[in-house]
Design an enzyme around this catalytic site. Structure first.
Site, PDB file in Angstrom:
ATOM      1  CD  GLN A  46      -2.939  -1.461   2.847  1.00 30.67           C
ATOM      2  OE1 GLN A  46      -3.136   0.004   3.545  1.00 30.67           O
ATOM      3  NE2 GLN A  46      -3.531  -2.053   2.675  1.00 30.67           N
ATOM      4  CD  GLU A 113       5.535   4.006   3.958  1.00 37.40           C
ATOM      5  OE1 GLU A 113       4.607   3.406   3.687  1.00 37.40           O
ATOM      6  OE2 GLU A 113       6.551   3.525   3.906  1.00 37.40           O
ATOM      7  CG  HIS A 238       2.684  -3.018   8.843  1.00 39.05           C
ATOM      8  ND1 HIS A 238       1.822  -2.263  10.041  1.00 39.05           N
ATOM      9  CD2 HIS A 238       2.651  -2.305   7.922  1.00 39.05           C
ATOM     10  CE1 HIS A 238       1.891  -1.197   8.995  1.00 39.05           C
ATOM     11  NE2 HIS A 238       2.310  -1.595   7.907  1.00 39.05           N
ATOM     12  NE  ARG A 284       6.340  -0.794   9.169  1.00 38.34           N
ATOM     13  CZ  ARG A 284       6.387  -1.249   7.894  1.00 38.34           C
ATOM     14  NH1 ARG A 284       6.806  -2.230   7.008  1.00 38.34           N
ATOM     15  NH2 ARG A 284       6.037  -0.237   7.259  1.00 38.34           N
ATOM     16  CG  HIS A 345       4.556  -6.280   7.054  1.00 30.19           C
ATOM     17  ND1 HIS A 345       3.563  -6.213   6.065  1.00 30.19           N
ATOM     18  CD2 HIS A 345       5.136  -4.955   6.741  1.00 30.19           C
ATOM     19  CE1 HIS A 345       3.514  -5.212   5.219  1.00 30.19           C
ATOM     20  NE2 HIS A 345       4.846  -4.635   5.386  1.00 30.19           N
ATOM     21  NE  ARG A 380      10.659  -3.669   4.710  1.00 31.32           N
ATOM     22  CZ  ARG A 380       9.201  -3.592   4.898  1.00 31.32           C
ATOM     23  NH1 ARG A 380       9.131  -2.248   3.828  1.00 31.32           N
ATOM     24  NH2 ARG A 380       7.956  -3.474   4.825  1.00 31.32           N
ATOM     25  CB  SER A 385      10.559  -4.187   0.791  1.00 30.86           C
ATOM     26  OG  SER A 385       8.971  -3.295   1.117  1.00 30.86           O
TER      27      SER A 385
END
Ligand code: SIN
Length: 532
Positions: A46, A113, A238, A284, A345, A380, A385
């Protein structure tokens, strides 16, 4: 049945398709994919793709953010190479027909993000992966040198050592045995270069936002073939997937927090400021652990993500897919907070490769989520990615094309797949039961917060199941469910063994027995290689 090609690409996400497009003018390409071509994690992505695309941003800042998110474990040279390759990767995607969202002045709309110090994520509203997959699939379908094999699942790699029934160093990959799922027939695919682009392994866990195809096939096959795998303990959870009994772990993009959403308890109290100075935009691993902690302390099933303050026009225009999906479950995100929980995730570890994407088995490359390039380290950075997939698709293509002339045109005689005395399985319930047991065991014992005792317990369970699978495997006709079960069991074992080895907490690996980060002993990768 037998077939040969110059390049055998297993997997059809961003990495595999961009690789195929880069080599297809120079030789024949077979793309093997186990369902429909678009059933990939790329298609579900997304948020977007990170690249330095604004004058206020810099390569150094993107590199620093990647190193910080990765808990200083990423390989800085690799990080620099990928980050500096970002703008070219975006131009390649645009040339293949990808349309990223633009602002009114026609410049690209960059979102933010967690862990990013700047707005640097190119996106196509909230369906970036779908747009990328659409464009790449269209380009691949048009190329005369590319043959597509949908509903074909790889069983195992064919290597010189396997054919000789002994250890050979250096080992060389010659292709793969592939099951045509519809015809129930095993095909011997010979190839001069084999590329694993099989994606991640979220299905190893009970709760995941990955598609059903994410069963770690490439990692499991490469490990069985003798390739080194690295850093398997770093499974990224996630922080925000939709909490609803029917939603099957639908992702609520981190871009929602990037655009101002706030995580709250059931009583409406925001809590991220207690955990990190970046609050809701912390990396994250920190956000997922904070949510896990809040749920445990307050005995709640979920926390809530609130973006109602941005207004309904903005929300429905910027996040149409998330809005519609939530609404279909009775949640209007323009008026009420979204109930969310963490879910598996992204696999940061994988098949260890060099700066060209080549593994330590000759002529075997791994790209995308199935690889461990050194970019992600212990965690990550969001939206790195898709970037890695395109950059390594290109690098692996360059190296493959250099290799091609030295690879003989005539393929060695490869034995056909031996089905032995297998009969049709009438016990598919055993396969389903073992699937479930592995996934529950991984969720309960090898999740966001770990302990040595739980890891040892999980390893015992998984090894017992593996013994059962081995008996079953050679006794019955092979099916895609059985192939995937064998692969998730292998990947589960690798995750647990790496997690047991790493006696510290770093990034995504948090254990109550070693809660500190230990740079003296553990600022290094965990490596596993099968002993023959
Ligand atoms: C998201 O949209 O939150 C996923 C982005 C990513 O995992 O990189």
């Amino acid at each position: 049945m037998k077939t040969t090609s110059d390049f055998l690409v297993i997997g059809s996400g961003i990495a595999g398709l961009s690789y195929a497009l880069k080599v297809a003018d120079e030789g024949s390409v077979a793309i093997v994919t186990k369902r429909d071509i678009s059933e990939t994690a790329t298609n579900l992505a997304q948020g977007g793709i990170a690249a330095v695309f604004s004058d206020e941003d810099s390569f150094d800042d993107h590199i620093r953010d990647t190193m910080v998110a990765g808990a200083q474990l990423p390989n800085e040279e690799i990080v620099r190479m990928v980050v500096e390759g970002g703008p070219q990767a975006i131009h390649d995607l645009i040339d293949w027909g990808v349309q990223f969202s633009r602002k009114e002045d026609n410049s690209y709309d960059l979102t933010r993000e967690g862990g990013h110090s700047h707005r640097r994520i190119l996106h196509a509203k909230d369906v970036t992966g779908r747009e990328i997959e659409r464009a790449l699939v269209a380009a691949v379908r048009q190329h005369p040198n590319i043959t597509l094999y949908e509903n074909h699942i790889a069983i195992d790699l064919i290597t010189e050592a396997k054919l000789a029934h002994r250890r050979i160093l250096p080992n060389k990959c010659l292709g793969a045995y592939i099951l045509d799922i519809d015809k129930k027939e095993v095909i011997t695919f010979g190839a001069r270069i084999t590329i694993l682009a099989t994606g991640g392994a979220g299905k190893v866990y009970l709760y995941t936002c990955n598609p059903d195809v994410a069963t770690g096939d490439g990692v499991a096959m490469a490990y069985r073939a003798g390739a080194t795998v690295a850093n398997m303990e770093f499974m990224q959870f996630h922080p925000t997937t939709l909490f609803h009994p029917l939603a099957k772990s639908f992702l609520i993009s981190e871009a929602v927090r990037g655009e101002g959403a706030i995580l709250k308890r059931r009583d409406g109290t925001a809590f991220m400021e207690r955990y990190h100075e970046l609050k809701d935009l912390a990396p994250r691993d920190i956000v997922a652990r904070a949510i896990d902690n809040e749920m445990k302390i307050h005995g709640d099933d979920c926390v809530f993500l609130d973006i109602t303050h941005k207004g309904s026009d903005y929300i429905t225009e910027r996040f149409p897919n998330i809005y519609e999906t939530c609404l279909s479950y009775g949640i209007d995100m323009t008026r009420q907070p979204i109930p969310v929980v963490p879910a598996a995730h992204y696999l940061c570890g994988g098949i260890r490769v060099d700066q060209w994407g080549e593994s330590d088995v000759q002529n075997l490359f791994a790209i995308g989520e199935s690889s461990c390039t050194g970019l992600h380290g212990a965690n990550r950075l969001a939206s790195n990615s898709l970037l890695e997939g395109v950059v390594y698709g290109n690098l692996a293509a360059q190296r493959s094309l250099e290799r091609l002339p030295s690879q003989t045109n005539s393929f060695p005689a490869i034995e056909s797949w031996d089905c032995g005395t297998a009969t049709n399985s009438d016990e598919e319930v055993v396969v389903a039961h073992n699937w479930d047991e592995i996934r529950r065991c991984m969720w309960n014992y090898v999740g966001i917060v770990r302990s040595s005792k739980r890891l040892v317990r999980a390893l015992r369970r998984v090894q017992m199941i593996q013994e059962e699978i081995t008996d079953y495997y050679w006794d019955f006709l092979i099916t895609s469910d059985l192939i995937e079960l064998r692969n998730i069991a292998t990947v589960a074992e690798l995750i647990i063994r790496c997690a047991l080895e790493r006696e510290e907490s770093r990034g995504l690996h948090y254990t109550i027995d070693f809660p500190e980060t230990d740079d003296i002993h553990w600022k290094r990768d965990t490596l596993l290689q099968k002993q023959f």
